[in-house]
Enzyme design. Structure first.
Site, PDB file in Angstrom:
ATOM      1  CE  LYS A 116      -4.477   0.906   0.191  1.00  0.00           C
ATOM      2  NZ  LYS A 116      -5.585   0.064  -0.295  1.00  0.00           N
TER       3      LYS A 116
HETATM    4  P1  NAD Z   1     -12.880   7.706  -2.658  1.00  0.00           P
HETATM    5  O1  NAD Z   1     -11.834   8.720  -2.470  1.00  0.00           O
HETATM    6  O2  NAD Z   1     -13.431   7.489  -4.031  1.00  0.00           O
HETATM    7  O3  NAD Z   1     -14.106   8.004  -1.689  1.00  0.00           O
HETATM    8  C1  NAD Z   1     -13.912   8.164  -0.319  1.00  0.00           C
HETATM    9  C2  NAD Z   1     -15.236   8.543   0.300  1.00  0.00           C
HETATM   10  O4  NAD Z   1     -15.030   8.642   1.707  1.00  0.00           O
HETATM   11  C3  NAD Z   1     -15.776   9.888  -0.183  1.00  0.00           C
HETATM   12  O5  NAD Z   1     -17.158   9.810  -0.391  1.00  0.00           O
HETATM   13  C4  NAD Z   1     -15.493  10.793   0.992  1.00  0.00           C
HETATM   14  O6  NAD Z   1     -16.418  11.851   1.118  1.00  0.00           O
HETATM   15  C5  NAD Z   1     -15.621   9.835   2.154  1.00  0.00           C
HETATM   16  N1  NAD Z   1     -14.915  10.373   3.308  1.00  0.00           N
HETATM   17  C6  NAD Z   1     -13.617  10.825   3.360  1.00  0.00           C
HETATM   18  N2  NAD Z   1     -13.368  11.382   4.536  1.00  0.00           N
HETATM   19  C7  NAD Z   1     -14.513  11.271   5.248  1.00  0.00           C
HETATM   20  C8  NAD Z   1     -14.894  11.696   6.541  1.00  0.00           C
HETATM   21  N3  NAD Z   1     -14.025  12.318   7.346  1.00  0.00           N
HETATM   22  N4  NAD Z   1     -16.172  11.441   6.941  1.00  0.00           N
HETATM   23  C9  NAD Z   1     -17.064  10.792   6.131  1.00  0.00           C
HETATM   24  N5  NAD Z   1     -16.749  10.374   4.893  1.00  0.00           N
HETATM   25  C10 NAD Z   1     -15.494  10.630   4.472  1.00  0.00           C
HETATM   26  O7  NAD Z   1     -12.283   6.341  -2.057  1.00  0.00           O
HETATM   27  P2  NAD Z   1     -12.671   4.849  -2.400  1.00  0.00           P
HETATM   28  O8  NAD Z   1     -11.731   4.363  -3.433  1.00  0.00           O
HETATM   29  O9  NAD Z   1     -14.134   4.746  -2.621  1.00  0.00           O
HETATM   30  O10 NAD Z   1     -12.279   4.120  -1.043  1.00  0.00           O
HETATM   31  C11 NAD Z   1     -13.159   4.027   0.080  1.00  0.00           C
HETATM   32  C12 NAD Z   1     -12.729   2.885   0.979  1.00  0.00           C
HETATM   33  O11 NAD Z   1     -12.720   1.670   0.231  1.00  0.00           O
HETATM   34  C13 NAD Z   1     -11.303   2.992   1.548  1.00  0.00           C
HETATM   35  O12 NAD Z   1     -11.254   2.362   2.806  1.00  0.00           O
HETATM   36  C14 NAD Z   1     -10.477   2.186   0.555  1.00  0.00           C
HETATM   37  O13 NAD Z   1      -9.256   1.741   1.098  1.00  0.00           O
HETATM   38  C15 NAD Z   1     -11.443   1.056   0.291  1.00  0.00           C
HETATM   39  N6  NAD Z   1     -11.208   0.319  -0.940  1.00  0.00           N
HETATM   40  C16 NAD Z   1     -11.151   0.929  -2.145  1.00  0.00           C
HETATM   41  C17 NAD Z   1     -10.957   0.176  -3.292  1.00  0.00           C
HETATM   42  C18 NAD Z   1     -10.976   0.779  -4.664  1.00  0.00           C
HETATM   43  O14 NAD Z   1     -10.930   0.019  -5.639  1.00  0.00           O
HETATM   44  N7  NAD Z   1     -11.064   2.090  -4.828  1.00  0.00           N
HETATM   45  C19 NAD Z   1     -10.798  -1.211  -3.196  1.00  0.00           C
HETATM   46  C20 NAD Z   1     -10.870  -1.813  -1.941  1.00  0.00           C
HETATM   47  C21 NAD Z   1     -11.088  -1.044  -0.821  1.00  0.00           C
END
Ligand code: NAD
Length: 430
Positions: A116
């Site tokens: 990561k």
């Molecule tokens: P992203 O940046 O597209 O979205 C993040 C979301 O979290 C946004 O809606 C944002 O408003 C919200 N957020 C951020 N800070 C916040 C706060 N303080 N309070 C409330 N909401 C808040 O990110 P993503 O890619 O959707 O990732 C989200 C989660 O999923 C993370 O834990 C990431 O590690 C995990 N994840 C992502 C992927 C992927 O393919 N993108 C794969 C597996 C896991």
């Protein structure tokens, strides 16, 4: 309004994220009697790369940034894992996320390991040209610590196809023209034009749905006609919501970094995704009312999908949750104590390393396509993803039954057993 960040610092569970990940690991290691030497190897990442690098801002000043790339394990194949741009990124967080990636790849049977990365910054504070220079300079600072056969980043919080293409392009410039195309697979989650896979944008949400579909069927729970609520409306949250809605479920509430909204009649997940794209968050969405954070957690719905940051479900807000299922779209959204309380109240927590592994799975498909210069149809990507998610979910359900353990430990036990077997075959050099 209280944000998730405020809640993170207030939480009573004061472990850092790596301590939390390590506690989960040790619990599962004890269940399967993991060989102590393998346990020692897996307890710490193989490599911790920290880079401090300068970037010229639009106003001509120079600012220093700190970036991380943690390579946890590559026993089963190249290191693999996302790159996060967020102000809370620190060593403990990235170490935990890297370890979870190793478990996820092993659980899904993908020939990859776990890593990561991240840069400590709030991307909303920078212009697009600044973000481009930050991403390129970070890539340059990492140099040959990444590579298509060595360590392959992907999008995570605060990054997407745009950043992946910048990384790919910067990495390519370090090679002779004749070798450049072979390095296209240095990142996954690229745009389609640059060799990205169809279906990668929605893959994590889609995979979450395929997993939940199997779990729900196993429990006799019907998704059509059910209700759900989502925290985080970025890549994972918004796709999971749209796919759940298309399968006949109704979205009742959403929380993100801008606020919380709810509508008892249901929120159109597609319409909200378009609104968030245009406005940067859910706040002000006209077809729902604004609610407080406790009201959000207390939403009366069947399924809760946390898809924002880690430790958003702690002992402060766990007590409000009445959903039957918590399906972890985010990595590490549930603190250890909150999870035990949810389980004690009969709430099923479908763990992150299973529920959100659709992202790494389609990343793997993208890497394979790049290697053999193929372009798969969306139908093929979805079919392969569905097959792998369904098969793994069934294996986890069997493991839970066989070992009489909670879902996270069932998933982890399977993952660790596979890594242990591979370690034993290879042994430790020299
Ligand atoms: P992203 O940046 O597209 O979205 C993040 C979301 O979290 C946004 O809606 C944002 O408003 C919200 N957020 C951020 N800070 C916040 C706060 N303080 N309070 C409330 N909401 C808040 O990110 P993503 O890619 O959707 O990732 C989200 C989660 O999923 C993370 O834990 C990431 O590690 C995990 N994840 C992502 C992927 C992927 O393919 N993108 C794969 C597996 C896991």
């Amino acid at each position: 309004m209280q944000t998730l960040q405020d809640r993170k610092t207030e939480m009573s569970d004061q472990m850092n994220l790596f301590q939390m990940a390590s506690a989960q690991f040790k619990k599962a290691a004890a269940v399967i009697n993991l060989d102590p030497s393998v346990e020692a190897v897996l307890s710490e990442p193989q490599n911790e790369i920290v880079v401090n690098f300068p970037v010229t801002m639009d106003n001509g000043t120079i600012r220093m940034f700190r970036g991380y790339r943690i390579q946890h394990n590559n026993t089963n194949g190249p290191y693999k894992g996302g790159i996060r741009f967020h102000e809370s990124v620190d060593l403990a967080e990235v170490k935990a996320l890297a370890q979870w990636m190793t478990w996820k790849s092993a659980l899904m049977g993908i020939p990859m390991g776990g890593a990561k990365g991240g840069v400590t910054l709030n991307p909303r504070e920078f212009s697009e040209p600044e973000l481009r220079r930050i991403t390129r300079r970070f890539t340059y600072a990492l140099g040959n610590n990444i590579g298509p056969e060595y360590d392959i980043p992907a999008p995570d919080v605060g990054t997407g196809p745009r950043e992946m293409v910048w990384i790919m392009d910067t990495y390519m410039t370090m090679y002779n023209a004749s070798d450049r195309n072979a390095t296209r697979g240095v990142v996954t989650g690229k745009s389609i034009l640059q060799g990205g896979s169809l279906g990668r944008d929605k893959a994590t949400g889609q995979g979450l749905f395929y997993c939940f579909e199997v779990w729900a069927k196993h429990d006799g729970f019907k998704i059509p006609g059910s209700t759900f609520f989502v925290q985080g409306y970025g890549n994972v949250g918004s796709w999971a919501a749209r796919i759940m809605q298309d399968a006949g479920a109704r979205l009742l509430a959403v929380d993100d970094h801008t606020g919380s909204i709810s509508s008892p009649d249901g929120i159109d997940a597609h319409d909200l995704a378009a609104y968030v794209k245009a406005h940067g968050g859910v706040k002000g969405y006209p077809r729902a009312r604004e609610i407080s954070v406790p009201e959000f957690f207390a939403t009366k719905a069947d399924v809760f999908i946390p898809a924002a940051l880690e430790r958003s479900i702690d002992i402060e807000n766990e007590k409000y949750i009445t959903a039957r299922y918590v399906v972890e779209g985010a990595n590490g959204p549930t603190t250890l104590e909150a999870e035990q309380r949810l389980l004690a109240r009969g709430i099923t927590v479908i763990p992150d390393i299973l529920a959100n592994s659709g992202g790494v799975t389609v990343s793997y498909f993208e890497w394979v396509q790049n290697k053999i210069s193929e372009v798969w149809e969306l139908e093929r990507v979805d079919m392969e993803l569905k097959r792998m998610m369904a098969r793994t979910t069934e294996h986890v359900l069997e493991e839970i039954k066989k070992r009489k353990v909670e879902p996270r430990i069932g998933a982890l036990s399977l993952a660790l057993s596979r890594i242990e077997a591979a370690h034993k075959e290879r042994g430790i050099f020299p």
